[in-house]
Design an enzyme around this catalytic site. Structure first.
Site, mmCIF file in Angstrom:
data_model
loop_
_atom_site.group_PDB
_atom_site.id
_atom_site.type_symbol
_atom_site.label_atom_id
_atom_site.label_comp_id
_atom_site.label_asym_id
_atom_site.label_seq_id
_atom_site.Cartn_x
_atom_site.Cartn_y
_atom_site.Cartn_z
ATOM 1 N N ALA A 75 0.861 -1.190 0.000
ATOM 2 C CA ALA A 75 0.000 0.000 0.000
ATOM 3 C C ALA A 75 0.888 1.227 0.000
ATOM 4 O O ALA A 75 2.026 1.199 0.468
ATOM 5 C CB ALA A 75 -0.926 0.002 1.208
ATOM 6 N N SER A 90 -0.026 8.930 1.682
ATOM 7 C CA SER A 90 0.501 10.267 1.423
ATOM 8 C C SER A 90 1.821 10.528 2.129
ATOM 9 O O SER A 90 2.642 11.298 1.647
ATOM 10 C CB SER A 90 -0.525 11.314 1.853
ATOM 11 O OG SER A 90 -0.910 11.102 3.197
ATOM 12 N N ALA A 128 3.793 7.753 3.769
ATOM 13 C CA ALA A 128 4.677 6.591 3.748
ATOM 14 C C ALA A 128 4.085 5.505 2.860
ATOM 15 O O ALA A 128 2.968 5.629 2.359
ATOM 16 C CB ALA A 128 4.881 6.070 5.169
ATOM 17 N N GLN A 129 4.864 4.425 2.675
ATOM 18 C CA GLN A 129 4.327 3.259 1.991
ATOM 19 C C GLN A 129 4.777 2.003 2.727
ATOM 20 O O GLN A 129 5.702 2.034 3.542
ATOM 21 C CB GLN A 129 4.713 3.226 0.521
ATOM 22 C CG GLN A 129 6.134 2.891 0.194
ATOM 23 C CD GLN A 129 6.358 2.929 -1.324
ATOM 24 O OE1 GLN A 129 5.701 3.658 -2.067
ATOM 25 N NE2 GLN A 129 7.305 2.137 -1.801
ATOM 26 N N LYS A 163 6.921 -0.241 7.228
ATOM 27 C CA LYS A 163 6.459 1.080 6.799
ATOM 28 C C LYS A 163 7.653 2.019 6.717
ATOM 29 O O LYS A 163 8.426 2.139 7.671
ATOM 30 C CB LYS A 163 5.426 1.616 7.794
ATOM 31 C CG LYS A 163 4.800 2.936 7.407
ATOM 32 C CD LYS A 163 3.699 3.303 8.401
ATOM 33 C CE LYS A 163 2.994 4.585 8.008
ATOM 34 N NZ LYS A 163 1.887 4.922 8.942
ATOM 35 N N ASP A 192 -7.018 9.513 13.291
ATOM 36 C CA ASP A 192 -6.952 9.419 11.828
ATOM 37 C C ASP A 192 -7.767 8.205 11.377
ATOM 38 O O ASP A 192 -7.295 7.352 10.626
ATOM 39 C CB ASP A 192 -5.500 9.289 11.378
ATOM 40 C CG ASP A 192 -5.309 9.632 9.905
ATOM 41 O OD1 ASP A 192 -6.222 10.238 9.315
ATOM 42 O OD2 ASP A 192 -4.251 9.285 9.353
#
Length: 546
Positions: A131, A134, A136-137, A153, A288
């Site tokens: 995934a 905005s 991190a990935q 991550k 969040d």
């Protein structure tokens, strides 16, 4: 503005216009200068006319970066404010942001692990990201030490300068809001941006997110409502985080949840319960909670459990905030609008000279229609708009410390509407809040407070005699000092009285001598003697003031 800020501002304007987002500007008299200004930028046409507005908005926010993507994520849950074609496009921002090169992510992981190759710590590292968000990935792997499946991550490279540049521009815009809007000062835009900046910068530190996830996992360790994946702190750093890989159904995939046999009513109610438990029991809440960060376990669909990830943004409330919010909620639930008005005045949210009767009537007008209706029939967006208009009349100020809480509540509402349209948010929350308030007063609360303070007093007990003696001695010294000050004040008062007396006599003698010198020159030396006496009296009075 610096050259870099000017370039960034130009890029933002060009991006919005190239995607035709000036279409969102309402056609009103107040926006006429803005629309004329847009026509003057004729060399920046809409280059994506073949795409619908919702897709253009999503692509523009995605192109502008994390600050704008986070804003879009918040808006994606507000399906009562946007038509479906826009809300559906904004929802794609949650987990379909363009990834950066997996080889670069691998280099960052190796740098975070002391320069050793990834294979020294992980097996089956997947170079293709699972995934991309905005900030991190995420990549998948297995721990070499125990074979457990994990996700890694990593922060996007060179993201901090872009965020800081955008925030500086937003600060400049915030400083203009009070000049452009009649009630702009009441909104406290600069403070709101400052709070947003703090949460956004905190999200860039994955050590902080690791600590947040560990705390939330501890808070809900034995809970049937929420599961937080395990974090492996030995592998974590500011730029990298390693945690247990989970499998679940995205909370936004209602069709998959229903196919799995999920109890949708219970799931929706538990979402509300999780939110209020975090806020009032723990004073520590996931802030969040957009649909991209919430999953539902495949197991036990009749007794569904949420799975929460991405704990980079959390909020906390002090005791005063919690008590104020709880009493406000209960007053709303009980339709005690007088109490709501009084609480707003007592808390300082509105000026102390506010007419409580008028404020009560205004709140009643706005809030009364929302009760006794299922969630699906209530437009909370319009309710918030009406409350905003009411607040403007009474100079209510936005409270920056509650911005995260308000945003999270919007997320909970949006998810609840998608899962179970008949969910009564107020009815679900009211028993929890009444129980919490009851727990804060009475004998149990006193016993709990005593238990909390008991270790402190046990530690201080041996020092108590000395503390009492010191207090008595300081009290005696203080009384002596007060008496001394009183005597000095009395002495000064006497001296000042004498000073004023001599100064008055001196002024009289000098004026008399001057008058006689001019009008009675035949009096000889008498005027001179009077003036000399006046000067002497003045000197004595002046000495008394020293």
């Amino acid at each position: 503005m610096t050259p870099g800020e000017v370039r960034r501002l130009y890029f933002i304007i060009r991006t919005f216009l190239s995607y035709g987002l000036d279409e969102l500007i309402p056609k009103m008299r107040i926006t006429l200068p803005l629309r004329l200004w847009r026509y003057s930028l004729f060399w920046m046409p809409n280059r994506h006319k073949d795409k619908p507005l919702g897709e253009r908005l999503r692509l523009a926010l995605q192109e502008l970066g994390p600050v704008w993507i986070k804003f879009g994520q918040m808006l994606s849950t507000r399906r009562d404010l946007f038509p479906p074609h826009i809300a559906d496009q904004l929802a794609l921002l949650q987990d379909k942001v363009a990834p950066f090169d997996g080889k670069l992510a691998k280099q960052q992981i190796e740098a975070a692990m002391g320069g050793l190759p990834v294979e020294a710590w992980f097996d089956d590292f997947e170079i293709k990201p699972l995934a991309s968000a905005s900030i991190a990935q995420v990549h998948t792997a297995r721990l070499k030490s125990n074979g457990k499946e994990v996700v890694i991550k990593v922060i996007r490279p060179d993201i901090l300068p872009v965020i800081k540049a955008d925030l500086k521009l937003i600060y400049r815009l915030a400083r203009w809001v009070p000049r452009l809007l009649p009630d702009g000062r009441r909104l406290r835009p600069t403070e709101v941006v400052r709070e947003y900046e703090k949460t956004l910068i905190d999200e860039l530190n994955l050590l902080r997110e690791s600590a947040n996830a560990i705390q939330l996992r501890r808070n809900f360790e034995d809970s049937p409502m929420l599961y937080i994946p395990e974090v492996y702190p030995d592998y974590c750093s500011e730029g990298m985080m390693v945690m247990e890989r989970i499998y679940g159904i995205p909370v936004s995939d209602v069709a998959a949840l229903e196919k799995n046999g999920t109890n949708m009513k219970l799931l929706a109610e538990r979402g509300v319960q999780v939110f209020f438990t975090q806020v009032f029991r723990d004073s520590f809440f996931h802030a969040d909670m957009h649909p991209g960060n919430i999953f539902v376990s495949y197991e036990h669909p009749e007794n569904p459990k949420y799975i929460g990830i991405d704990c980079g943004i959390v909020g906390s409330l002090n005791k005063e905030d919690k008590r104020y919010l709880a009493e406000n909620f209960i007053a709303f639930f009980n339709r005690d609008y007088r109490k709501v008005a009084e609480l707003h005045v007592d808390s300082g949210w509105v000026p102390p000279d506010t007419n409580v009767e008028e404020f009560e009537f205004a709140i009643r007008t706005v809030c009364e229609p929302i009760f006794e209706k299922p969630l699906a029939e209530i437009s909370f967006g319009h309710v918030l708009l009406n409350l905003f208009n009411t607040a403007r009349r009474f100079n209510m100020e936005v409270q920056p410390q509650l911005v995260l809480l308000q945003k999270t509540l919007l997320y909970v509402e949006g998810v609840g509407r998608q899962l179970y349209p008949q969910l009564d948010l107020w009815k679900t929350a009211k028993p929890f809040l009444e129980s919490w308030i009851k727990d804060q007063v009475g004998i149990p609360a006193l016993v709990r407070a005593f238990k909390e303070k008991a270790p402190f007093w046990v530690e201080k007990m041996p020092e108590l005699p000395e503390l009492v003696y010191d207090s008595l001695r300081q009290g005696k010294y203080l009384q002596h000092s007060v008496d001394k000050i009183a005597r000095e004040l009395q002495s000064n008062h006497v001296r000042q009285g004498q000073s004023r007396y001599f100064l008055g006599i001196g002024a009289t003698l000098v004026l008399s001598g001057t008058f006689l010198l001019v009008s009675r020159p035949e009096w000889g030396l008498m005027p001179g003697w009077l003036m000399a006496g006046g000067l002497i009296a003045w000197f004595v009075g002046w000495r008394k003031t020293r």
